[in-house]
Design an enzyme around this catalytic site. Structure first.
Site, mmCIF file in Angstrom:
data_model
loop_
_atom_site.group_PDB
_atom_site.id
_atom_site.type_symbol
_atom_site.label_atom_id
_atom_site.label_comp_id
_atom_site.label_asym_id
_atom_site.label_seq_id
_atom_site.Cartn_x
_atom_site.Cartn_y
_atom_site.Cartn_z
ATOM 1 N N GLU A 77 0.794 -1.247 0.002
ATOM 2 C CA GLU A 77 0.103 0.011 -0.074
ATOM 3 C C GLU A 77 0.779 1.241 0.157
ATOM 4 O O GLU A 77 0.605 2.056 0.846
ATOM 5 C CB GLU A 77 -1.029 0.091 1.120
ATOM 6 C CG GLU A 77 -1.817 -1.204 1.246
ATOM 7 C CD GLU A 77 -2.852 -1.384 2.313
ATOM 8 O OE1 GLU A 77 -3.993 -1.780 2.003
ATOM 9 O OE2 GLU A 77 -2.546 -0.940 3.418
ATOM 10 N N ASP A 84 -8.155 -9.085 4.765
ATOM 11 C CA ASP A 84 -7.799 -8.004 5.549
ATOM 12 C C ASP A 84 -8.864 -7.578 6.696
ATOM 13 O O ASP A 84 -9.615 -6.893 6.624
ATOM 14 C CB ASP A 84 -7.903 -6.615 4.804
ATOM 15 C CG ASP A 84 -7.425 -5.228 5.464
ATOM 16 O OD1 ASP A 84 -6.723 -5.510 6.644
ATOM 17 O OD2 ASP A 84 -7.628 -4.310 5.036
ATOM 18 N N GLU A 113 -12.322 -2.111 12.287
ATOM 19 C CA GLU A 113 -12.352 -1.263 10.967
ATOM 20 C C GLU A 113 -13.738 -1.848 10.098
ATOM 21 O O GLU A 113 -14.325 -0.883 9.839
ATOM 22 C CB GLU A 113 -11.071 -1.511 10.569
ATOM 23 C CG GLU A 113 -11.227 -0.883 9.077
ATOM 24 C CD GLU A 113 -9.503 -1.140 8.402
ATOM 25 O OE1 GLU A 113 -8.760 -1.584 9.080
ATOM 26 O OE2 GLU A 113 -9.362 -0.614 6.978
HETATM 27 O O1 GCW Z 1 -6.662 -2.724 7.284
HETATM 28 C C1 GCW Z 1 -6.021 -2.044 6.199
HETATM 29 C C2 GCW Z 1 -6.392 -0.715 6.628
HETATM 30 C C3 GCW Z 1 -4.911 0.334 6.513
HETATM 31 C C4 GCW Z 1 -3.994 -0.338 7.365
HETATM 32 C C5 GCW Z 1 -3.572 -1.786 6.418
HETATM 33 C C6 GCW Z 1 -2.528 -2.374 6.925
HETATM 34 C C7 GCW Z 1 -2.250 0.657 8.457
HETATM 35 O O2 GCW Z 1 -7.434 -0.288 5.694
HETATM 36 O O3 GCW Z 1 -5.627 1.381 7.195
HETATM 37 O O4 GCW Z 1 -2.787 0.679 7.201
HETATM 38 O O5 GCW Z 1 -4.873 -2.494 6.235
HETATM 39 O O6 GCW Z 1 -2.648 -3.212 7.906
HETATM 40 O O7 GCW Z 1 -1.150 -2.053 6.810
#
Ligand code: GCW
Length: 699
Positions: free
Chosen positions: A290, A364, A392
């Site tokens: 990312e 995720d 989240e």
């Molecule tokens: O869960 C996702 C989130 C991001 C996060 C990423 C990660 C810290 O949307 O905000 O970044 O994963 O785990 O690196």
């Protein structure tokens, strides 16, 4: 004058009335599960053998917080104390953090001994005894003995240095970096105490999307102030490291881990940190994920990057936690496969002070994901579990979702290699790894109740307890949390545990049943967005995950699709390869199936989906009713906030259901089964909802 007197008198009456109505203590949730206090009549007699800051804390905790009269005087002492020698205590297997609490005869007197091989063990023993008594047991008869199964039990804070917390829904960061290191907010101590009470022994202070600034001298000094505050509570600090820091701070041309100048920069940086924080834990790294920099930018591997950093902290006893959460924008393969593809070949190449930190599932932190296929696939590498405590994707701070069942479901999963479970990989039992660890992405902020709502505290609590012992069961943890949080009366504990144990499945039901995932709206991830299809990268779009069309729905991860199932051990892969043997809760994660596919109960997939959405909403309605019934038994402040949150959750569960069904119907054209209500609005209405200012969303 007379009017004045009347006024005074009336306000005195009003004041008296309000005092009567208001509990003596503000019930704002600040005390978490540590609400027990000794009263004058129950004040235990506590004495201490030996003197360290941590032993003193153990003594003070017991004196202040043991809520039930102990029939015996209590002694806190190190197991190695000369006066205990004749007792021949079975402390060999307690290691350096375990504890033993039991009645013994000491100097001719019956006493309740709280002991361990180290002062940290003694402190954990003190908290265990308080927990035992606060859960309604007699302290005098306590016979408690436990040692943590997992060595590193860490919170990960995704806290930015200027205040906001990424995916944080409980206010801003607890750390006031601006006034540190001079001002040490007393709350830092309360934070450490809460963590110590559940066995958490480390904390990563800053976001994995890291700024290099956290590695500059002023910020190291700030981290050192926190480390000093946390140390007596057995908690070490760690930092997230930005991989390109040698360029940004050191003025180097590259951050290539194979470049000796880069390695030298990191070594000097580690030496500098350890001069200020002698027991610094080590680095956590998010690399090449990312948008974060990493070794892949230079054609080097994750192993090269991790090992170079590991060499820098090794002389000081530090470790590197290298995250496996990677997926590349250049890789068209199923996102769920990419971490395994990248990391599995590296098994056996990592230095012995590296842990690979793996999220519980391959995408995720969704409301439900099958366990990550890396667990069990890298036997030569210690794998650290990463759970997300902050919700989240599960309604954030407002929706009640107790994560105990989510955590244990993953830990109990069988990897398909003999008797191995994910828990036995994580606690090192499977491969006898020396390093073991579990990390939880914290849900803590500077809200008065720490986590944005009373029930969110339970997720912090459950994480700590499971990191200590991954084999504990979720309902048992819920019970002890409820007893400490609301009191031991079974008329409250029973309904609270019942609500908690149903809550996560309710969220699964109203957001995405049968293994559907990643259907949340863009950016903030709060509400529904199954229709989203226009984002730049395919795997950012919900349509990538559900693949619904006129004929059917689900992601084919079998041989006819991405073949992600082949990343599991053969026995597990075989189960997942066939929809009939795939657990229905994970069906659409692995299979693309026609809308009229027959479920085990004889319903079509479509009808079954609708019924799950309905059930999600009705479960929340039932939870609300249960909470209403508890009104007379819970203090007004905490009752009110939870009641309001449950009302929000009920409204939003319906929103999720209706928006999802409106969208699925627009794709499949099917009618709802008899008895299921039509969505309140049309699809266009749901699509039009925007929340640009939702919290926790990085900008
Ligand atoms: O869960 C996702 C989130 C991001 C996060 C990423 C990660 C810290 O949307 O905000 O970044 O994963 O785990 O690196």
């Amino acid at each position: 004058m007379k009017a004045m007197r009347t006024l005074v008198r009336t306000s005195a009456i009003a004041l008296a009335a309000s005092l009567l109505a208001t509990p003596a203590l503000a019930e704002d949730g600040y005390d978490l599960w540590l609400r027990a206090r000794a009263s004058a009549s129950t004040q235990p007699v506590v004495s201490r053998l030996g003197d360290t800051p941590t032993l003193r804390l153990a003594e003070a905790e017991l004196r202040r917080d043991l809520p039930v009269a102990a029939t015996l005087p209590i002694v806190v002492a190190l197991a190695g104390d000369a006066s205990l020698a004749s007792l021949r205590l079975p402390v060999g297997e307690l290691g350096d953090e375990g504890y033993l609490v039991r009645p013994v005869t000491l100097g001719g007197r019956q006493t309740l001994l709280v002991t361990g091989n180290t002062d940290r063990g003694v402190l954990y023993g003190a908290f265990a005894l308080i927990r035992h008594a606060s859960s309604g047991n007699q302290p005098g008869a306590a016979n408690l003995r436990s040692a943590p199964k997992v060595k590193l039990r860490l919170l990960n804070h995704w806290d930015n240095l200027d205040g906001p917390v990424e995916r944080g829904y409980a206010g801003e960061s607890l750390w006031d970096w601006w006034t540190l290191p001079d001002y040490r907010d007393p709350r830092y101590t309360d934070y450490a105490r809460a963590n110590a009470s559940i066995g958490i022994n480390g904390t990563v202070l800053n976001n994995v999307n890291a700024k290099a600034d956290s590695l500059t001298a002023p910020y190291i000094a700030k981290a050192a102030a926190l480390a000093d505050t946390f140390r007596p509570w057995g908690i070490r600090v760690y930092l997230s490291a930005r991989f390109s820091a040698p360029i940004e701070l050191g003025g180097l041309k590259t951050a290539d881990p194979r470049d000796p100048a880069v390695a030298a920069w990191w070594k000097a940086k580690a030496d500098e940190i350890y001069r200020t924080i002698p027991d610094f834990g080590g680095f956590l790294v998010k690399a090449n994920s990312e948008g974060q920099p990493g070794p892949r930018d230079y054609g080097a591997s994750h192993g090269d990057g991790a090992n170079m950093l590991a060499a820098a902290v090794k002389p000081h006893g530090g470790i590197v936690m290298w995250r496996a959460f990677v997926y590349a924008d250049t890789d068209p393969d199923d996102r769920a496969k990419q971490a395994y593809t990248e990391f599995k070949p590296l098994d056996g190449t990592f230095a012995d002070n590296v842990m690979v930190q793996v999220k519980n599932g391959a995408i995720d932190f969704q409301p439900r994901e099958p366990f990550h296929p890396l667990f069990g696939a890298m036997p030569k590498t210690p794998l650290m579990m990463e759970f997300q405590i902050t919700k989240e994707y599960l309604g954030q701070a407002t929706h009640l979702a107790y994560l105990g069942p989510l955590f244990t479901e993953v830990l109990e999963a069988k990897t398909g290699r003999g008797k191995e479970t994910v828990a036995s990989v994580v606690d090192g039992e499977s491969e006898r790894h020396r390093l073991t660890g579990m990390a939880g992405v914290a849900n803590i902020g500077n809200d008065r109740d720490w986590t944005g709502g009373t029930f969110n505290q339970a997720n912090w609590y459950a994480f700590g307890r499971l990191a200590w012992d991954p084999l504990l069961d979720a309902a048992g943890i819920a019970r002890e949390w409820a007893q400490q949080t609301f009191g031991t009366d079974p008329r409250i504990v029973g309904p609270v545990v019942d609500m908690m144990m149903r809550s996560r499945e309710a969220v699964v039901d109203y957001t995405g049943p049968f293994g559907l995932a990643h259907l949340m709206a863009t950016g903030h991830h709060y509400g529904p967005g199954p229709w989203v299809s226009e984002l730049q990268r395919p795997e950012w779009n919900p349509v990538y995950y559900h693949r619904a069309d006129k004929q059917g729905i689900g992601f084919d991860r079998t041989r006819t699709g991405s073949n992600a199932v082949a990343q599991y051990a053969p026995t597990v892969a075989k189960l997942y390869a066939n929809p009939r043997t795939t657990p229905e809760a994970e069906l659409l994660w692995f299979h693309h199936l026609p809308w009229n596919y027959r479920l085990k109960n004889g319903e079509t997939l479509w009808d079954g989906m609708v019924h799950h959405y309905d059930r999600g909403v009705s479960t929340v309605t039932a939870m609300r009713r249960e909470w209403d019934g508890l009104r007379p038994m819970v203090d007004a402040e905490r009752w009110e906030k939870t009641a309001t949150f449950l009302a929000i959750q009920e409204r939003e569960a319906r929103w999720w259901r209706d928006a999802s069904l409106a969208y699925w119907q627009s794709v499949n054209g099917l009618p709802l089964p008899a008895g299921s209500a039509a969505p309140e609005h049309d699809l266009a209405w749901y699509k039009a909802q925007q929340f640009p200012l939702a919290p926790g969303n990085p900008h």
